[in-house]
Design an enzyme around this catalytic site. Structure first.
Site, PDB file in Angstrom:
ATOM      1  CE1 TYR A  49      -4.515  10.145   0.135  1.00  0.00           C
ATOM      2  CE2 TYR A  49      -4.428   8.960  -1.944  1.00  0.00           C
ATOM      3  CZ  TYR A  49      -4.938   9.109  -0.683  1.00  0.00           C
ATOM      4  OH  TYR A  49      -5.857   8.211  -0.227  1.00  0.00           O
ATOM      5  CG  HIS A 107      -9.976  11.668   1.226  1.00  0.00           C
ATOM      6  ND1 HIS A 107      -8.815  12.092   0.653  1.00  0.00           N
ATOM      7  CD2 HIS A 107      -9.624  10.569   1.925  1.00  0.00           C
ATOM      8  CE1 HIS A 107      -7.819  11.298   0.979  1.00  0.00           C
ATOM      9  NE2 HIS A 107      -8.284  10.361   1.768  1.00  0.00           N
TER      10      HIS A 107
HETATM   11  N1  LIG Z   1      -9.020   6.686   1.464  1.00  0.00           N
HETATM   12  C1  LIG Z   1      -8.127   6.834   2.410  1.00  0.00           C
HETATM   13  O1  LIG Z   1      -8.374   7.488   3.441  1.00  0.00           O
HETATM   14  C2  LIG Z   1      -6.781   6.212   2.239  1.00  0.00           C
HETATM   15  C3  LIG Z   1      -5.888   6.152   3.314  1.00  0.00           C
HETATM   16  C4  LIG Z   1      -4.658   5.568   3.107  1.00  0.00           C
HETATM   17  C5  LIG Z   1      -4.321   5.056   1.876  1.00  0.00           C
HETATM   18  N2  LIG Z   1      -5.184   5.153   0.815  1.00  0.00           N
HETATM   19  C6  LIG Z   1      -4.844   4.617  -0.527  1.00  0.00           C
HETATM   20  O2  LIG Z   1      -4.459   3.251  -0.391  1.00  0.00           O
HETATM   21  C7  LIG Z   1      -3.180   3.078  -1.003  1.00  0.00           C
HETATM   22  C8  LIG Z   1      -2.412   1.954  -0.330  1.00  0.00           C
HETATM   23  O3  LIG Z   1      -2.282   2.157   1.061  1.00  0.00           O
HETATM   24  P1  LIG Z   1      -0.894   2.525   1.792  1.00  0.00           P
HETATM   25  O4  LIG Z   1      -0.039   3.234   0.830  1.00  0.00           O
HETATM   26  O5  LIG Z   1      -1.245   3.216   3.054  1.00  0.00           O
HETATM   27  O6  LIG Z   1      -0.287   1.137   2.249  1.00  0.00           O
HETATM   28  P2  LIG Z   1      -0.176  -0.378   1.700  1.00  0.00           P
HETATM   29  O7  LIG Z   1      -0.445  -0.456   0.253  1.00  0.00           O
HETATM   30  O8  LIG Z   1      -0.976  -1.208   2.631  1.00  0.00           O
HETATM   31  O9  LIG Z   1       1.360  -0.682   2.025  1.00  0.00           O
HETATM   32  C9  LIG Z   1       2.410  -0.051   1.375  1.00  0.00           C
HETATM   33  C10 LIG Z   1       3.705  -0.594   1.979  1.00  0.00           C
HETATM   34  O10 LIG Z   1       3.836  -1.982   1.639  1.00  0.00           O
HETATM   35  C11 LIG Z   1       5.074  -2.196   0.971  1.00  0.00           C
HETATM   36  N3  LIG Z   1       4.866  -3.208  -0.089  1.00  0.00           N
HETATM   37  C12 LIG Z   1       4.084  -3.082  -1.188  1.00  0.00           C
HETATM   38  N4  LIG Z   1       4.095  -4.214  -1.914  1.00  0.00           N
HETATM   39  C13 LIG Z   1       4.910  -5.083  -1.265  1.00  0.00           C
HETATM   40  C14 LIG Z   1       5.329  -6.405  -1.528  1.00  0.00           C
HETATM   41  N5  LIG Z   1       4.887  -7.069  -2.594  1.00  0.00           N
HETATM   42  N6  LIG Z   1       6.187  -6.999  -0.661  1.00  0.00           N
HETATM   43  C15 LIG Z   1       6.628  -6.333   0.430  1.00  0.00           C
HETATM   44  N7  LIG Z   1       6.257  -5.078   0.747  1.00  0.00           N
HETATM   45  C16 LIG Z   1       5.397  -4.445  -0.099  1.00  0.00           C
HETATM   46  C17 LIG Z   1       5.464  -0.873   0.387  1.00  0.00           C
HETATM   47  O11 LIG Z   1       6.878  -0.821   0.259  1.00  0.00           O
HETATM   48  P3  LIG Z   1       7.605  -0.102  -0.980  1.00  0.00           P
HETATM   49  O12 LIG Z   1       6.946   1.235  -1.173  1.00  0.00           O
HETATM   50  O13 LIG Z   1       9.019  -0.021  -0.511  1.00  0.00           O
HETATM   51  O14 LIG Z   1       7.470  -0.970  -2.189  1.00  0.00           O
HETATM   52  C18 LIG Z   1       4.935   0.098   1.458  1.00  0.00           C
HETATM   53  O15 LIG Z   1       5.835   0.193   2.541  1.00  0.00           O
HETATM   54  C19 LIG Z   1      -2.528   4.453  -0.835  1.00  0.00           C
HETATM   55  O16 LIG Z   1      -1.387   4.619  -1.648  1.00  0.00           O
HETATM   56  C20 LIG Z   1      -3.677   5.360  -1.180  1.00  0.00           C
HETATM   57  O17 LIG Z   1      -3.828   5.436  -2.587  1.00  0.00           O
HETATM   58  C21 LIG Z   1      -6.407   5.713   0.990  1.00  0.00           C
END
Ligand SMILES: NC(=O)c1ccc[n+]([C@@H]2O[C@H](COP(=O)([O-])OP(=O)(O)OC[C@H]3O[C@@H](n4cnc5c(N)ncnc54)[C@H](OP(=O)(O)O)[C@@H]3O)[C@@H](O)[C@H]2O)c1
Length: 292
Positions: A49, A107
């Site tokens: 990341y 990962h």
């Molecule tokens: N292990 C893996 O392979 C893997 C893969 C993907 C992700 N991850 C981890 O999982 C974490 C979360 O997943 P993600 O970043 O893909 O997506 P997510 O948390 O499912 O979604 C993030 C999105 O939701 C929005 N959001 C967040 N809170 C909100 C709320 N209360 N109301 C409205 N919209 C909201 C954010 O907007 P804003 O940013 O504008 O607030 C952003 O656009 C990652 O950051 C990472 O640490 C791990």
């Protein structure tokens, strides 16, 4: 509901973590600082990341004691194997500016394509090296990410130290019930990545069941989503940038979804998969050599 999950080594971990991945790979120190200010104490990152340094800088600037935080990071596909893994950990510790991580993860389980079983050996070799990191005090606990039951079984059959968590894509639009059950049967906490379906229209906002429950409980669709995961025994790590979202995602402990509503959400059409399958979509992305 308890605001902590108990891991299989008896330690406690906050029931909601903060995800630091952002698609632009930009410095997100200020969002992380806001998250610390709002009360998050558990942070998920990965060498891939390129947010480990931002997280380390934010922690330093916040003045929060290291022992009050849970930091979780991951080694990438091209950092697997005993020697590579040891070097990868040192690079991560350097970027995080700490001398240990709380949870160190593989990962991605599979580096080889269909019918090529060499991934099994590389996973177990890497895990063995990670167990030594625990022995040396550089890592407190071990975890996995994107390990489906057949990948997890390979580790469980050969490990000396069990994984405490397995991070999977989990949200109502992609529930992976079989993988979640397998984790629970083996005392591994399922952790939800992209718990908000990465903000996609079909995963959350546009879904009529979630809209209806949002009106019924007077909570946002995203809060219904997170509460659903918690009630299923799944630990979510939402990413948010704005203070409003960051705060809202912690504000899910003052209501409870009924059993019927959890059941309804559990049977929601599975239409929101982000199309990253651990066996069939092996990422081509390499770790960035400039990320030092
Ligand atoms: N292990 C893996 O392979 C893997 C893969 C993907 C992700 N991850 C981890 O999982 C974490 C979360 O997943 P993600 O970043 O893909 O997506 P997510 O948390 O499912 O979604 C993030 C999105 O939701 C929005 N959001 C967040 N809170 C909100 C709320 N209360 N109301 C409205 N919209 C909201 C954010 O907007 P804003 O940013 O504008 O607030 C952003 O656009 C990652 O950051 C990472 O640490 C791990």
């Amino acid at each position: 509901m308890d605001k902590y999950f108990t891991l299989n080594d008896g330690s406690k971990i906050p029931a909601i973590g903060y995800g630091t991945y952002n698609e632009e790979f930009k410095d997100n120190k200020s969002s992380i600082l806001t998250a610390i200010e709002c009360g998050y104490r558990f942070f998920d990152t990965a060498s891939l990341y390129e947010t480990e340094r931002s997280l380390g800088n934010a922690i330093k600037e916040s003045g929060i004691a290291r022992t009050d935080l849970i930091i979780e990071t991951k080694l990438w596909i091209d950092e697997m194997g005993a020697d590579n893994a040891k070097k990868a950990l040192e690079r991560s510790l350097n970027r995080l500016q700490t001398d240990y991580v709380d949870i160190y993860m593989i990962h991605w389980p599979r580096q080889t394509g269909a019918d090529d079983e060499r991934w099994k050996e590389l996973d177990t070799e890497t895990w063995k090296a990670m167990e030594e990191m625990v022995d040396q005090g550089r890592v407190r606990r071990l975890g996995l990410s994107n390990f489906l039951p057949h990948h997890l079984k390979n580790i469980l059959e050969t490990c000396r130290i069990k994984p405490v968590v397995d991070q999977l894509e989990l949200h109502p639009g992609y529930s992976q019930e079989a993988a979640v059950s397998y984790c629970k049967d083996n005392e591994v906490i399922p952790m939800a990545w992209s718990p908000l379906g990465r903000g996609r229209e079909n995963a959350t906002i546009g879904n009529s069941i979630l809209v209806r429950l949002s009106e019924k409980y007077g909570k946002s669709i995203q809060q219904i989503n997170l509460r659903f995961l918690l009630q299923k025994g799944i630990l979510p790590i939402p990413k948010a940038s704005s203070k409003e979202h960051i705060k809202a995602n912690l504000d899910v402990f003052d209501f409870e979804l009924s059993e019927d509503d959890v059941s309804m959400l559990s049977c929601m059409p599975q239409t929101a998969w982000l199309e990253e399958h651990p066996d069939f979509n092996i990422p081509a992305k390499k770790s960035n050599p400039d990320n030092i």
